[in-house]
Design a protein around this motif. Sequence first.
Motif, mmCIF file in Angstrom:
data_model
loop_
_atom_site.group_PDB
_atom_site.id
_atom_site.type_symbol
_atom_site.label_atom_id
_atom_site.label_comp_id
_atom_site.label_asym_id
_atom_site.label_seq_id
_atom_site.Cartn_x
_atom_site.Cartn_y
_atom_site.Cartn_z
ATOM 1 N N PHE A 138 10.953 -5.593 0.335
ATOM 2 C CA PHE A 138 10.019 -6.623 0.808
ATOM 3 C C PHE A 138 8.620 -6.033 0.938
ATOM 4 O O PHE A 138 7.633 -6.592 0.449
ATOM 5 C CB PHE A 138 10.496 -7.179 2.163
ATOM 6 C CG PHE A 138 9.430 -7.915 2.919
ATOM 7 C CD1 PHE A 138 9.060 -9.203 2.558
ATOM 8 C CD2 PHE A 138 8.765 -7.313 3.988
ATOM 9 C CE1 PHE A 138 8.062 -9.884 3.242
ATOM 10 C CE2 PHE A 138 7.763 -7.987 4.674
ATOM 11 C CZ PHE A 138 7.403 -9.275 4.306
ATOM 12 N N GLN A 139 8.537 -4.853 1.574
ATOM 13 C CA GLN A 139 7.217 -4.230 1.769
ATOM 14 C C GLN A 139 6.587 -3.830 0.443
ATOM 15 O O GLN A 139 5.418 -4.062 0.205
ATOM 16 C CB GLN A 139 7.366 -2.970 2.629
ATOM 17 C CG GLN A 139 7.323 -3.264 4.102
ATOM 18 C CD GLN A 139 7.108 -2.014 4.952
ATOM 19 O OE1 GLN A 139 7.257 -0.874 4.490
ATOM 20 N NE2 GLN A 139 6.771 -2.235 6.192
ATOM 21 N N GLU A 140 7.388 -3.199 -0.402
ATOM 22 C CA GLU A 140 6.802 -2.581 -1.587
ATOM 23 C C GLU A 140 6.657 -3.553 -2.758
ATOM 24 O O GLU A 140 5.610 -3.600 -3.395
ATOM 25 C CB GLU A 140 7.659 -1.374 -2.006
ATOM 26 C CG GLU A 140 7.525 -0.231 -0.993
ATOM 27 C CD GLU A 140 8.764 0.644 -0.896
ATOM 28 O OE1 GLU A 140 9.537 0.693 -1.877
ATOM 29 O OE2 GLU A 140 8.969 1.264 0.175
ATOM 30 N N ARG A 141 7.715 -4.366 -3.010
ATOM 31 C CA ARG A 141 7.683 -5.247 -4.177
ATOM 32 C C ARG A 141 7.153 -6.650 -3.838
ATOM 33 O O ARG A 141 6.245 -7.152 -4.474
ATOM 34 C CB ARG A 141 9.097 -5.369 -4.759
ATOM 35 C CG ARG A 141 9.148 -6.167 -6.061
ATOM 36 C CD ARG A 141 10.571 -6.546 -6.432
ATOM 37 N NE ARG A 141 11.122 -7.546 -5.508
ATOM 38 C CZ ARG A 141 12.373 -8.014 -5.567
ATOM 39 N NH1 ARG A 141 13.205 -7.553 -6.487
ATOM 40 N NH2 ARG A 141 12.791 -8.926 -4.703
ATOM 41 N N ASP A 142 7.754 -7.256 -2.802
ATOM 42 C CA ASP A 142 7.483 -8.676 -2.570
ATOM 43 C C ASP A 142 6.102 -8.938 -1.976
ATOM 44 O O ASP A 142 5.325 -9.721 -2.510
ATOM 45 C CB ASP A 142 8.552 -9.272 -1.647
ATOM 46 C CG ASP A 142 9.946 -9.106 -2.228
ATOM 47 O OD1 ASP A 142 10.053 -8.893 -3.450
ATOM 48 O OD2 ASP A 142 10.922 -9.174 -1.457
ATOM 49 N N PHE A 143 5.795 -8.302 -0.869
ATOM 50 C CA PHE A 143 4.527 -8.571 -0.191
ATOM 51 C C PHE A 143 3.472 -7.509 -0.469
ATOM 52 O O PHE A 143 2.360 -7.599 0.022
ATOM 53 C CB PHE A 143 4.762 -8.738 1.325
ATOM 54 C CG PHE A 143 4.918 -10.187 1.743
ATOM 55 C CD1 PHE A 143 5.769 -11.031 1.043
ATOM 56 C CD2 PHE A 143 4.214 -10.706 2.809
ATOM 57 C CE1 PHE A 143 5.914 -12.370 1.404
ATOM 58 C CE2 PHE A 143 4.345 -12.042 3.188
ATOM 59 C CZ PHE A 143 5.190 -12.881 2.485
ATOM 60 N N LYS A 144 3.859 -6.487 -1.230
ATOM 61 C CA LYS A 144 2.916 -5.431 -1.626
ATOM 62 C C LYS A 144 2.125 -4.887 -0.429
ATOM 63 O O LYS A 144 0.899 -4.791 -0.455
ATOM 64 C CB LYS A 144 1.970 -5.925 -2.713
ATOM 65 C CG LYS A 144 2.703 -6.559 -3.904
ATOM 66 C CD LYS A 144 2.104 -6.206 -5.225
ATOM 67 C CE LYS A 144 2.923 -6.591 -6.434
ATOM 68 N NZ LYS A 144 4.217 -7.222 -6.282
ATOM 69 N N LEU A 145 2.853 -4.553 0.607
ATOM 70 C CA LEU A 145 2.217 -3.973 1.800
ATOM 71 C C LEU A 145 2.068 -2.471 1.534
ATOM 72 O O LEU A 145 2.757 -1.648 2.125
ATOM 73 C CB LEU A 145 3.056 -4.255 3.047
ATOM 74 C CG LEU A 145 3.382 -5.735 3.303
ATOM 75 C CD1 LEU A 145 4.251 -5.898 4.544
ATOM 76 C CD2 LEU A 145 2.111 -6.563 3.448
ATOM 77 N N ASP A 146 1.144 -2.159 0.593
ATOM 78 C CA ASP A 146 1.088 -0.801 0.074
ATOM 79 C C ASP A 146 -0.014 0.048 0.725
ATOM 80 O O ASP A 146 -0.375 1.099 0.219
ATOM 81 C CB ASP A 146 0.921 -0.828 -1.449
ATOM 82 C CG ASP A 146 -0.223 -1.746 -1.873
ATOM 83 O OD1 ASP A 146 -1.019 -2.157 -0.989
ATOM 84 O OD2 ASP A 146 -0.332 -2.061 -3.065
ATOM 85 N N SER A 147 -0.540 -0.422 1.831
ATOM 86 C CA SER A 147 -1.495 0.413 2.566
ATOM 87 C C SER A 147 -1.232 0.213 4.053
ATOM 88 O O SER A 147 -0.630 -0.783 4.462
ATOM 89 C CB SER A 147 -2.939 0.004 2.248
ATOM 90 O OG SER A 147 -3.194 -1.277 2.778
ATOM 91 N N ASP A 148 -1.738 1.151 4.819
ATOM 92 C CA ASP A 148 -1.581 1.049 6.269
ATOM 93 C C ASP A 148 -2.231 -0.248 6.777
ATOM 94 O O ASP A 148 -1.671 -0.954 7.613
ATOM 95 C CB ASP A 148 -2.217 2.271 6.934
ATOM 96 C CG ASP A 148 -1.794 2.383 8.387
ATOM 97 O OD1 ASP A 148 -0.581 2.353 8.653
ATOM 98 O OD2 ASP A 148 -2.678 2.458 9.250
ATOM 99 N N ALA A 149 -3.394 -0.562 6.212
ATOM 100 C CA ALA A 149 -4.118 -1.774 6.659
ATOM 101 C C ALA A 149 -3.286 -3.024 6.392
ATOM 102 O O ALA A 149 -3.243 -3.942 7.218
ATOM 103 C CB ALA A 149 -5.459 -1.869 5.946
ATOM 104 N N LYS A 150 -2.605 -3.070 5.251
ATOM 105 C CA LYS A 150 -1.817 -4.270 4.931
ATOM 106 C C LYS A 150 -0.600 -4.378 5.846
ATOM 107 O O LYS A 150 -0.214 -5.476 6.248
ATOM 108 C CB LYS A 150 -1.390 -4.253 3.466
ATOM 109 C CG LYS A 150 -2.530 -4.578 2.531
ATOM 110 C CD LYS A 150 -2.036 -4.712 1.099
ATOM 111 C CE LYS A 150 -3.210 -4.825 0.143
ATOM 112 N NZ LYS A 150 -2.787 -4.655 -1.251
ATOM 113 N N ILE A 151 0.001 -3.263 6.175
ATOM 114 C CA ILE A 151 1.149 -3.308 7.105
ATOM 115 C C ILE A 151 0.660 -3.762 8.488
ATOM 116 O O ILE A 151 1.305 -4.576 9.151
ATOM 117 C CB ILE A 151 1.863 -1.938 7.170
ATOM 118 C CG1 ILE A 151 2.549 -1.651 5.822
ATOM 119 C CG2 ILE A 151 2.886 -1.907 8.310
ATOM 120 C CD1 ILE A 151 3.276 -0.327 5.725
#
Length: 234
Positions: A138-151
């Motif tokens: 979910f983090q990596e593929r679906d919502f692309k939460l690929d930075s600290d700011a996005k998380i």
Amino acid sequence: MKDFTAQSDVQAQILEAFNFRHATKVFDPERKVSESDFNTILEAARLSPTSFGMEPWQLLVIQTPEKRELFREFAWGANGALNGSAGQLGTASHFAIFLAHTGKTMKAGSAYTKNHIRQVKQIPEDVAVAYEGAYAQFQERDFKLDSDAKITEWASRQAYIALGNMMTAAALLGVDSCPMEGFESDKTSAVLEQHFGIDPTALKPAVMVAFGYRANPPAHPKTRRAADQVISWA
Ligand SMILES: Cc1cc2nc3c(=O)[nH]c(=O)nc-3n(C[C@H](O)[C@H](O)[C@H](O)COP(=O)(O)O)c2cc1C
């Protein structure tokens, strides 16, 4: 589309609460929310849903007047500067800040998420491994939460669900509230670190919220777009 009219008592009570709630700028400083009402409001936050049930936020309730004052200079949406009052900071019965967890805590595979899945959510080990995989995907593929700011932003979105539920619970109890984003986040983080021992690399201020009883009636009647301008059906 016609405006909705309540058909039952519960519907009427819900609509009444939503119409009662307004962003209260100045509270009556003499009136305090009872402990049991405030505990109910806190439970509305704690029991709120979060993505993957990860509960990626904390709530800091600040009751000491001197501690609230630490935010006054740069919390322009809470300091009364816009209406010449002591603001929500100076008048609210209860004042709190939602803190959003960063990637340090919430990145898939972190110690927090591993522990949370097993100890809080009580997911058995074999399912926990699959759950962690789904969360990582979910983090990596679906919502692309690929930075600290996005998380952190994702965590903050979860906090806003709890914020909304708190304000609705409060309104149902006849308690006023105000959500506040009117503050400089860097300066807020600095105060949180210096005076509250909050690590800015782990927790970032998301939104502030105040509760109490209005000092004055709302300055303006409630205005909203018509239902058919907001909602479409397919
Ligand atoms: C996320 C968020 C941030 C807000 N920030 C502030 C703020 O800093 N100060 C303030 O007085 N009102 C703030 N408001 C209140 C809005 O201005 C208000 O909700 C909006 O104008 C609609 O009015 P009502 O809530 O009284 O119906 C905020 C509202 C939300 C949802």
